[in-house]
Design a protein around this motif. Structure first.
Motif, short mmCIF file in Angstrom:
data_model
loop_
_atom_site.label_atom_id
_atom_site.label_comp_id
_atom_site.label_asym_id
_atom_site.label_seq_id
_atom_site.Cartn_x
_atom_site.Cartn_y
_atom_site.Cartn_z
N PHE A 60 4.80 22.31 74.79
CA PHE A 60 2.92 22.27 75.31
C PHE A 60 2.14 21.49 75.08
CE2 PHE A 60 4.00 26.85 76.02
CZ PHE A 60 3.22 27.37 76.77
N GLY A 61 2.49 20.50 74.33
CA GLY A 61 2.18 19.34 74.29
C GLY A 61 1.79 18.52 74.92
N VAL A 62 3.63 18.67 75.47
CA VAL A 62 4.00 17.14 76.54
C VAL A 62 3.37 18.10 78.36
CG1 VAL A 62 5.91 17.06 78.53
CG2 VAL A 62 6.29 16.99 76.01
N MET A 63 2.93 19.15 78.35
CA MET A 63 2.38 19.91 78.89
C MET A 63 0.72 19.46 79.47
SD MET A 63 4.77 23.16 79.67
CE MET A 63 3.33 24.37 80.36
N THR A 64 0.62 19.37 78.08
CA THR A 64 -1.42 19.57 78.20
C THR A 64 -1.88 17.93 78.12
OG1 THR A 64 -0.82 21.34 76.29
CG2 THR A 64 -3.37 19.58 76.46
N ASN A 65 -0.65 17.25 78.07
CA ASN A 65 -1.30 15.70 78.55
C ASN A 65 -1.52 15.35 80.02
OD1 ASN A 65 -2.46 14.28 75.67
ND2 ASN A 65 -0.25 15.23 75.38
N LEU A 66 -0.21 16.16 79.84
CA LEU A 66 -0.54 15.50 81.75
C LEU A 66 -1.88 16.29 82.55
CD1 LEU A 66 3.42 16.19 83.22
CD2 LEU A 66 2.15 14.33 83.36
N VAL A 67 -1.62 17.59 82.32
CA VAL A 67 -3.18 17.96 83.00
C VAL A 67 -4.37 17.81 82.61
CG1 VAL A 67 -4.17 20.70 83.72
CG2 VAL A 67 -1.39 20.42 83.47
N GLY A 68 -4.50 17.64 81.12
CA GLY A 68 -5.35 17.71 80.26
C GLY A 68 -6.11 16.08 81.28
N ALA A 100 3.86 30.80 69.55
CA ALA A 100 2.53 31.35 70.20
C ALA A 100 1.94 30.59 69.94
CB ALA A 100 2.89 32.76 70.29
N ALA A 101 1.14 30.66 68.36
CA ALA A 101 0.44 29.90 67.13
C ALA A 101 0.42 28.83 67.38
CB ALA A 101 -0.53 30.88 66.23
N GLN A 102 1.81 28.20 67.51
CA GLN A 102 1.21 27.16 67.97
C GLN A 102 1.82 26.16 68.97
OE1 GLN A 102 2.56 24.65 64.95
NE2 GLN A 102 1.71 26.49 63.92
N ALA A 103 2.10 26.89 69.61
CA ALA A 103 1.89 26.64 71.46
C ALA A 103 0.59 26.53 71.80
CB ALA A 103 2.21 27.73 71.97
N LEU A 104 -0.68 26.83 71.24
CA LEU A 104 -2.03 27.22 70.76
C LEU A 104 -2.52 25.85 70.67
CD1 LEU A 104 -3.59 30.68 71.39
CD2 LEU A 104 -3.13 28.96 73.29
N ASP A 147 -3.54 18.02 71.78
CA ASP A 147 -3.28 16.94 72.39
C ASP A 147 -4.87 16.75 73.62
OD1 ASP A 147 -0.73 15.50 72.70
OD2 ASP A 147 0.18 17.73 71.98
N LEU A 148 -5.61 18.65 74.22
CA LEU A 148 -6.79 18.53 74.19
C LEU A 148 -7.30 17.23 73.84
CD1 LEU A 148 -6.87 21.89 75.91
CD2 LEU A 148 -7.32 19.54 77.28
N ASN A 149 -7.82 17.23 71.84
CA ASN A 149 -8.55 16.63 71.30
C ASN A 149 -8.05 15.04 71.01
OD1 ASN A 149 -9.49 15.89 68.22
ND2 ASN A 149 -10.96 17.89 69.58
N LYS A 150 -6.91 14.87 71.04
CA LYS A 150 -6.64 12.94 71.42
C LYS A 150 -7.29 13.36 72.59
CE LYS A 150 -2.46 12.40 69.05
NZ LYS A 150 -1.51 11.92 68.99
N MET A 151 -6.85 13.28 74.04
CA MET A 151 -6.55 13.06 74.55
C MET A 151 -8.06 12.61 74.84
SD MET A 151 -7.54 13.26 78.14
CE MET A 151 -8.05 15.74 77.99
N ILE A 185 -4.25 7.84 80.58
CA ILE A 185 -4.42 8.27 79.11
C ILE A 185 -3.52 9.34 78.92
CG2 ILE A 185 -5.94 8.27 77.03
CD1 ILE A 185 -7.52 5.91 77.49
N GLY A 186 -3.65 10.22 79.10
CA GLY A 186 -3.63 11.66 79.53
C GLY A 186 -1.47 11.05 79.45
N PHE A 187 -1.27 10.66 80.91
CA PHE A 187 0.18 10.46 80.91
C PHE A 187 0.89 9.92 79.81
CE2 PHE A 187 3.21 8.23 82.99
CZ PHE A 187 4.19 8.74 83.26
N TYR A 188 -0.39 8.50 79.34
CA TYR A 188 0.81 8.37 77.54
C TYR A 188 1.18 8.73 76.57
CZ TYR A 188 0.43 5.07 73.94
OH TYR A 188 -0.08 5.02 72.41
N TYR A 189 0.21 10.04 76.47
CA TYR A 189 0.04 10.97 75.66
C TYR A 189 0.97 12.00 75.82
CZ TYR A 189 -3.14 8.65 72.52
OH TYR A 189 -3.72 8.08 71.87
#
Length: 408
Positions: free
Chosen positions: A60-68, A109-113, A119-123, A353-357
């Motif tokens: 979900f970190g991978v997906m989040t950075n793309l969409v985030g 599931a908790a780890q997914a959240l 990654d939202l926070n980092k991006m 930056i989202g793509f990079y992360y």
């Protein structure tokens, strides 16, 4: 103190808010990772099973950075940062159930959240720096990025220590409850004070723009993927389990050692502008990144050879090698963090930056899974050998990064 804060320029105040949010989040993220690894190891989980608990975190970190990155450009980085803080509170709250009710799917599931939140926070934090530094002030940008990145990792190290300590003092549930309560206070402060529309693009980017069109961003992203796969393949699961099972270290010792390592790693990252430039005032470029990637490859190859041949007592070799690896890796990471912020476009900075992360998260995902599997099958030495291979790929990829006054 409050009067001095209000007297600061707006850009500095926003930088401090972004950094404070990032610090608080990172502290809980590091502590949670250590809690999960040690707690579920105590429950009898194998290294591969523990790695699987983090599977959704990384996916979900991978997906989040793309969409985030796209969301940040459309909604504003203040909103994506606050969403990340809120999701981490929800993730922590999900782990407050009694141990008997913490099934593998529930923890995943908790780890997914938590992965989405991280990654939202980092991006958001890294993208915000680009918007707060004047254009063409590359030296200032490098220093601000290095300070944010280094301080974040020092806090992550403190989180490792905190996780091991809280697990010993108040147990898994008590530790999670304390962190959730503290992060809720931080979230409230952020919602009330972080500037609206920070980093929002002037033109609404289309969803198809989540993939970078910049070749230099793509090359740097590939190098970043290999770099973080190289770190996590032996650091995330293999190392703490090795310290506990093979060297007989207790929870506090494992947590404290890894905490000190990551804190030192963060200090070196913060000092990267001094260490990479020496007396020169030139900011780093692709050639700088290539040199440091080559040095890290050499250090890891030597450590791998020592662990396989037994030239030096394993504990001494591992601890010494880990210190050298951490210092050189920190420089590599800081260089990459500066280069992506420098390369990113001014309008809708979070897209690049989202793509990079996303690539960064993909590297963590690959490294985490291999860390559990390779260690279980072949041991720590094999994990280090795989790390060396990934670093060689980082080094070779870095040759394609642009040098001074060149463009791609």
């Amino acid at each position: 103190m409050l009067a001095k804060y209000r007297a600061l320029p707006e850009s500095i105040r926003q930088y401090l808010l972004v950094t404070g949010n990032y610090w608080a989040f990172t502290l809980t993220d590091g502590a949670l990772r250590m809690l999960v690894v040690l707690h579920f190891y105590d429950l009898g989980y194998t290294p591969l099973a523990i790695a699987m608990l983090f599977l959704f975190y990384e996916i979900f970190g991978v997906m989040t950075n793309l969409v985030g990155g796209w969301l940040g450009a459309r909604l504003g980085l203040n909103r994506t940062m606050n969403i990340g803080l809120g999701l981490q509170i929800v993730a922590l709250s999900m782990l407050l159930l009694p141990s008997a009710m913490l099934t593998v799917p529930w923890v995943m599931a908790a780890q997914a959240l938590s992965g989405i939140a991280k990654d939202l926070n980092k991006m958001s934090a890294k993208s915000a720096i680009k918007t707060l530094v004047p254009k063409d002030a590359e030296d200032k940008l490098y220093r601000w990025v290095a300070m944010l990145t280094g301080s974040k990792n020092a806090l992550k190290g403190a989180g490792f220590f905190l996780g091991g300590l809280l697990l010993t003092l108040v147990g898994f549930t008590g530790a999670v409850a304390i962190m959730a309560a503290l992060l809720f206070i931080v979230w409230l402060c952020s919602v009330l004070n972080l500037k609206a529309d920070l980093g929002r693009a002037k033109s609404k980017p289309k969803f198809t723009e989540i993939f970078s069109k910049s070749s230099r961003v793509n090359i740097l992203s590939a190098a970043r993927l290999f770099l973080f796969a190289a770190r996590d393949v032996w650091f995330v699961i293999a190392l703490p389990v090795f310290l506990a099972s093979q060297l007989g270290w207790d929870h506090s010792s494992v947590g404290s050692f890894l905490a000190l390592w990551v804190i030192g790693y963060g200090v070196v990252q913060s000092a990267a502008p001094l260490l990479t430039r020496g007396r020169s005032e030139k900011t780093p470029d692709g050639a700088t990144a290539t040199r440091w990637a080559g040095l890290l490859t050499l250090v890891t190859a030597i450590l791998t050879a020592v662990m396989f041949t037994g030239w030096i007592e394993p504990q001494l070799a591992l601890l010494t090698g880990l210190m050298l690896f951490g210092a050189v890796f920190a420089i590599n990471s800081s260089l990459h963090s500066y280069l992506i912020v420098s390369y990113a476009g001014d309008d809708g900075v979070s897209l690049d930056i989202g793509f990079y992360y996303m690539a960064n998260a993909m590297g963590r995902l690959v490294g985490t899974l291999l860390s559990g599997w390779v260690y279980q099958v072949a041991g720590l030495g094999a994990c280090l050998a795989v790390s060396t291979l990934f670093l060689l790929l980082t080094y070779l990829t870095s040759f394609k990064l642009p040098r001074v006054n060149s463009t791609l």
